[in-house]
Design an enzyme around this catalytic site. Sequence first.
Site, PDB file in Angstrom:
ATOM      1  N   ASN A   9      20.645   6.816  17.554  1.00 39.19           N
ATOM      2  CA  ASN A   9      19.532   5.867  17.530  1.00 39.19           C
ATOM      3  C   ASN A   9      18.869   5.954  18.902  1.00 39.19           C
ATOM      4  O   ASN A   9      19.367   5.392  19.872  1.00 39.19           O
ATOM      5  CB  ASN A   9      20.080   4.460  17.247  1.00 39.19           C
ATOM      6  CG  ASN A   9      18.980   3.431  17.117  1.00 39.19           C
ATOM      7  OD1 ASN A   9      17.811   3.737  17.350  1.00 39.19           O
ATOM      8  ND2 ASN A   9      19.351   2.219  16.762  1.00 39.19           N
ATOM      9  N   LYS A  16      21.872   5.195  21.389  1.00 38.95           N
ATOM     10  CA  LYS A  16      23.118   4.667  20.828  1.00 38.95           C
ATOM     11  C   LYS A  16      23.689   5.745  19.931  1.00 38.95           C
ATOM     12  O   LYS A  16      22.918   6.414  19.223  1.00 38.95           O
ATOM     13  CB  LYS A  16      22.776   3.479  19.918  1.00 38.95           C
ATOM     14  CG  LYS A  16      23.188   2.117  20.393  1.00 38.95           C
ATOM     15  CD  LYS A  16      22.842   1.165  19.275  1.00 38.95           C
ATOM     16  CE  LYS A  16      23.246  -0.221  19.465  1.00 38.95           C
ATOM     17  NZ  LYS A  16      22.700  -1.094  18.419  1.00 38.95           N
ATOM     18  N   ARG A  88      18.415   7.570  13.193  1.00 38.63           N
ATOM     19  CA  ARG A  88      17.727   6.384  12.687  1.00 38.63           C
ATOM     20  C   ARG A  88      16.281   6.462  13.157  1.00 38.63           C
ATOM     21  O   ARG A  88      16.028   6.577  14.355  1.00 38.63           O
ATOM     22  CB  ARG A  88      18.400   5.139  13.256  1.00 38.63           C
ATOM     23  CG  ARG A  88      17.689   3.890  12.851  1.00 38.63           C
ATOM     24  CD  ARG A  88      18.421   2.674  13.324  1.00 38.63           C
ATOM     25  NE  ARG A  88      17.758   1.498  12.790  1.00 38.63           N
ATOM     26  CZ  ARG A  88      18.199   0.271  12.978  1.00 38.63           C
ATOM     27  NH1 ARG A  88      19.293   0.066  13.669  1.00 38.63           N
ATOM     28  NH2 ARG A  88      17.557  -0.738  12.462  1.00 38.63           N
ATOM     29  N   HIS A 177      14.758  -2.712   8.574  1.00 40.27           N
ATOM     30  CA  HIS A 177      16.191  -2.971   8.348  1.00 40.27           C
ATOM     31  C   HIS A 177      16.640  -2.429   6.990  1.00 40.27           C
ATOM     32  O   HIS A 177      17.614  -2.918   6.417  1.00 40.27           O
ATOM     33  CB  HIS A 177      16.514  -4.490   8.367  1.00 40.27           C
ATOM     34  CG  HIS A 177      16.424  -5.138   9.711  1.00 40.27           C
ATOM     35  ND1 HIS A 177      15.942  -6.411   9.885  1.00 40.27           N
ATOM     36  CD2 HIS A 177      16.776  -4.708  10.939  1.00 40.27           C
ATOM     37  CE1 HIS A 177      15.984  -6.738  11.164  1.00 40.27           C
ATOM     38  NE2 HIS A 177      16.485  -5.713  11.829  1.00 40.27           N
ATOM     39  N   LEU A 205      20.578 -10.960   9.848  1.00 35.13           N
ATOM     40  CA  LEU A 205      20.256 -11.869  10.949  1.00 35.13           C
ATOM     41  C   LEU A 205      20.914 -11.381  12.235  1.00 35.13           C
ATOM     42  O   LEU A 205      22.101 -11.625  12.479  1.00 35.13           O
ATOM     43  CB  LEU A 205      20.744 -13.285  10.616  1.00 35.13           C
ATOM     44  CG  LEU A 205      20.350 -13.831   9.233  1.00 35.13           C
ATOM     45  CD1 LEU A 205      20.998 -15.177   8.969  1.00 35.13           C
ATOM     46  CD2 LEU A 205      18.835 -13.921   9.112  1.00 35.13           C
ATOM     47  N   ARG A 237      11.155 -13.013  18.690  1.00 36.32           N
ATOM     48  CA  ARG A 237       9.919 -12.816  17.912  1.00 36.32           C
ATOM     49  C   ARG A 237       9.599 -14.057  17.099  1.00 36.32           C
ATOM     50  O   ARG A 237      10.509 -14.689  16.540  1.00 36.32           O
ATOM     51  CB  ARG A 237      10.058 -11.613  16.972  1.00 36.32           C
ATOM     52  CG  ARG A 237      10.026 -10.290  17.687  1.00 36.32           C
ATOM     53  CD  ARG A 237      10.171  -9.136  16.705  1.00 36.32           C
ATOM     54  NE  ARG A 237      11.143  -8.192  17.202  1.00 36.32           N
ATOM     55  CZ  ARG A 237      11.879  -7.394  16.440  1.00 36.32           C
ATOM     56  NH1 ARG A 237      11.759  -7.428  15.133  1.00 36.32           N
ATOM     57  NH2 ARG A 237      12.736  -6.579  16.981  1.00 36.32           N
ATOM     58  N   MET A 280      22.090 -16.736  19.641  1.00 33.08           N
ATOM     59  CA  MET A 280      22.474 -17.853  18.780  1.00 33.08           C
ATOM     60  C   MET A 280      23.748 -18.551  19.254  1.00 33.08           C
ATOM     61  O   MET A 280      23.864 -19.770  19.166  1.00 33.08           O
ATOM     62  CB  MET A 280      22.630 -17.356  17.337  1.00 33.08           C
ATOM     63  CG  MET A 280      22.835 -18.437  16.329  1.00 33.08           C
ATOM     64  SD  MET A 280      21.496 -19.673  16.358  1.00 33.08           S
ATOM     65  CE  MET A 280      20.392 -19.034  15.107  1.00 33.08           C
ATOM     66  N   ARG A 281      24.702 -17.771  19.784  1.00 32.45           N
ATOM     67  CA  ARG A 281      25.938 -18.409  20.276  1.00 32.45           C
ATOM     68  C   ARG A 281      25.631 -19.415  21.368  1.00 32.45           C
ATOM     69  O   ARG A 281      26.121 -20.543  21.356  1.00 32.45           O
ATOM     70  CB  ARG A 281      26.885 -17.340  20.855  1.00 32.45           C
ATOM     71  CG  ARG A 281      27.960 -16.908  19.904  1.00 32.45           C
ATOM     72  CD  ARG A 281      28.673 -15.734  20.465  1.00 32.45           C
ATOM     73  NE  ARG A 281      27.734 -14.651  20.762  1.00 32.45           N
ATOM     74  CZ  ARG A 281      28.063 -13.402  20.976  1.00 32.45           C
ATOM     75  NH1 ARG A 281      29.319 -13.049  20.977  1.00 32.45           N
ATOM     76  NH2 ARG A 281      27.170 -12.479  21.203  1.00 32.45           N
ATOM     77  N   GLY A 329      24.531 -13.574  10.854  1.00 33.20           N
ATOM     78  CA  GLY A 329      24.973 -13.730   9.460  1.00 33.20           C
ATOM     79  C   GLY A 329      26.463 -13.535   9.293  1.00 33.20           C
ATOM     80  O   GLY A 329      27.119 -14.216   8.491  1.00 33.20           O
ATOM     81  N   GLU A 330      27.038 -12.607  10.079  1.00 33.64           N
ATOM     82  CA  GLU A 330      28.460 -12.286   9.922  1.00 33.64           C
ATOM     83  C   GLU A 330      29.372 -13.286  10.632  1.00 33.64           C
ATOM     84  O   GLU A 330      30.544 -13.403  10.291  1.00 33.64           O
ATOM     85  CB  GLU A 330      28.728 -10.878  10.479  1.00 33.64           C
ATOM     86  CG  GLU A 330      28.093  -9.779   9.642  1.00 33.64           C
ATOM     87  CD  GLU A 330      28.039  -8.440  10.372  1.00 33.64           C
ATOM     88  OE1 GLU A 330      28.822  -8.232  11.314  1.00 33.64           O
ATOM     89  OE2 GLU A 330      27.199  -7.609   9.989  1.00 33.64           O
ATOM     90  N   ASN A 331      28.822 -13.951  11.650  1.00 38.70           N
ATOM     91  CA  ASN A 331      29.696 -14.766  12.508  1.00 38.70           C
ATOM     92  C   ASN A 331      29.393 -16.245  12.570  1.00 38.70           C
ATOM     93  O   ASN A 331      30.264 -17.037  12.913  1.00 38.70           O
ATOM     94  CB  ASN A 331      29.618 -14.248  13.953  1.00 38.70           C
ATOM     95  CG  ASN A 331      30.104 -12.824  14.066  1.00 38.70           C
ATOM     96  OD1 ASN A 331      31.269 -12.564  13.839  1.00 38.70           O
ATOM     97  ND2 ASN A 331      29.212 -11.912  14.398  1.00 38.70           N
ATOM     98  N   GLU A 380      25.258   0.106   9.344  1.00 38.41           N
ATOM     99  CA  GLU A 380      24.068   0.960   9.288  1.00 38.41           C
ATOM    100  C   GLU A 380      24.377   2.398   9.688  1.00 38.41           C
ATOM    101  O   GLU A 380      23.908   3.343   9.072  1.00 38.41           O
ATOM    102  CB  GLU A 380      22.979   0.397  10.217  1.00 38.41           C
ATOM    103  CG  GLU A 380      22.382  -0.886   9.683  1.00 38.41           C
ATOM    104  CD  GLU A 380      21.576  -1.632  10.725  1.00 38.41           C
ATOM    105  OE1 GLU A 380      22.201  -2.201  11.648  1.00 38.41           O
ATOM    106  OE2 GLU A 380      20.357  -1.652  10.628  1.00 38.41           O
TER     107      GLU A 380
END
Length: 395
Positions: A9, A16, A88, A177, A205, A237, A280-281, A329-331, A380
Amino acid sequence: MSQNILVLNSGSSSIKFSLFDMLKGIERASGLAERLGGNDAELTIKSDANKLTINLEKSDYKSTLLVIIEQLKALGLLTTLPIAVGHRVVHGGEAFSNSVIVDQHVINSIKACTPLAPLHNPANVAGIEALQALYPEIPQVVVFDTAFHQTLKPEAFLYGVPYELYTNNGVRRYGFHGTSHHYVAEEAVKRLQLPSNHGIITAHLGNGCSACAVKDGKSVDTTMGMTPLEGLVMGTRSGDVDPGLHEFLSVQKGWDIAKITSVLNKESGLLGLSGVSNDMRTLLDAADQGNEQAKLAVDVFCFRLARQIGGLAVSLSTFDALVFTGGIGENSRPIRQQVIDNLSLFGFKLDAQLNQKNGDEIGCISMDQSPKVLVINTQEEWMIAKKSHALVTAH
Ligand code: ADP
């Protein structure tokens, strides 16, 4: 013979990568080369046995890719060259509805999409061309973020603007995505043993956020548009705003287009609303400690997402599952809880205990009488490796 695939990527100042052993179906190493082009460029490689950080003296794409491959060899993770490199690529416009093997025509077509992704596509192409110059014998594959959404119908992808802007300038919704939405939707079908005609909404997310309606395995609507700025409130954003905002800001603040674009992309979203963080955390911790502005940002994020999920549902005949993925979303249990609370109209009910442990053995966090809600870790890079492997082994 080994069946290693390297997934890249390439960004404007970073590369990456992940290395997969396709025979064993495992990731052997991953890493990040960052601050490329600067004086302090650095490469980190992680594998089961090692974590290695080295300074990069020369950090153009070619030199960096050479170091990555040489280091993977030195660590014993690559004994022969990879059988393919999968890239990617952010924007494939309308030219690509699938992954393809790279040739000059493909490179030209990616370059032709540059006006649609001026920051991303040139970096993606630079990675492809650098690798081609170093190892012309390795087949390369490109996997587009936009490709999965090429099944959108005109009523879902057109904006209400003069039609010639679409035909002459490519002004339409493309969606992004795609690799993640495709992967988690396929996983949901497998895990829930859904029939071939199904309806799923996937919510990716992360720092960037988008949601997608998947009907019978195909993307039928998604929240991001011509650029990744449309749709949900994200880390920095804005997501959807009134298009009249641009004129208003130029008159009231004297901002030009570049300034407005920068504010909407880099200073808005969770960061702009909270004034605390785009992470978010950090926001959830601040909200817990009574920071009202952080709580407000979280509330807007969750409400906007639920509202968009309601809109996406219009494209489905059945609503079999809602899938959460991406870092948030996962956490993030409270975010999932709040979004589901906002969706009670659809009959969704969360099982608090399952939500707490990020799901049961198939990732389910909903009660029996509710439509299914799943938490699925997105993969991904693995999806890009699988698509690359399928293409190069079919030739
Ligand atoms: P990217 O889009 O850059 O790949 P990620 O998918 O890693 O981003 O998601 C980053 C977001 O996920 C950040 O907002 C981060 O705070 C959030 N996140 C990661 N882990 C948690 C957690 N345990 N609880 C809440 N949010 C989390």
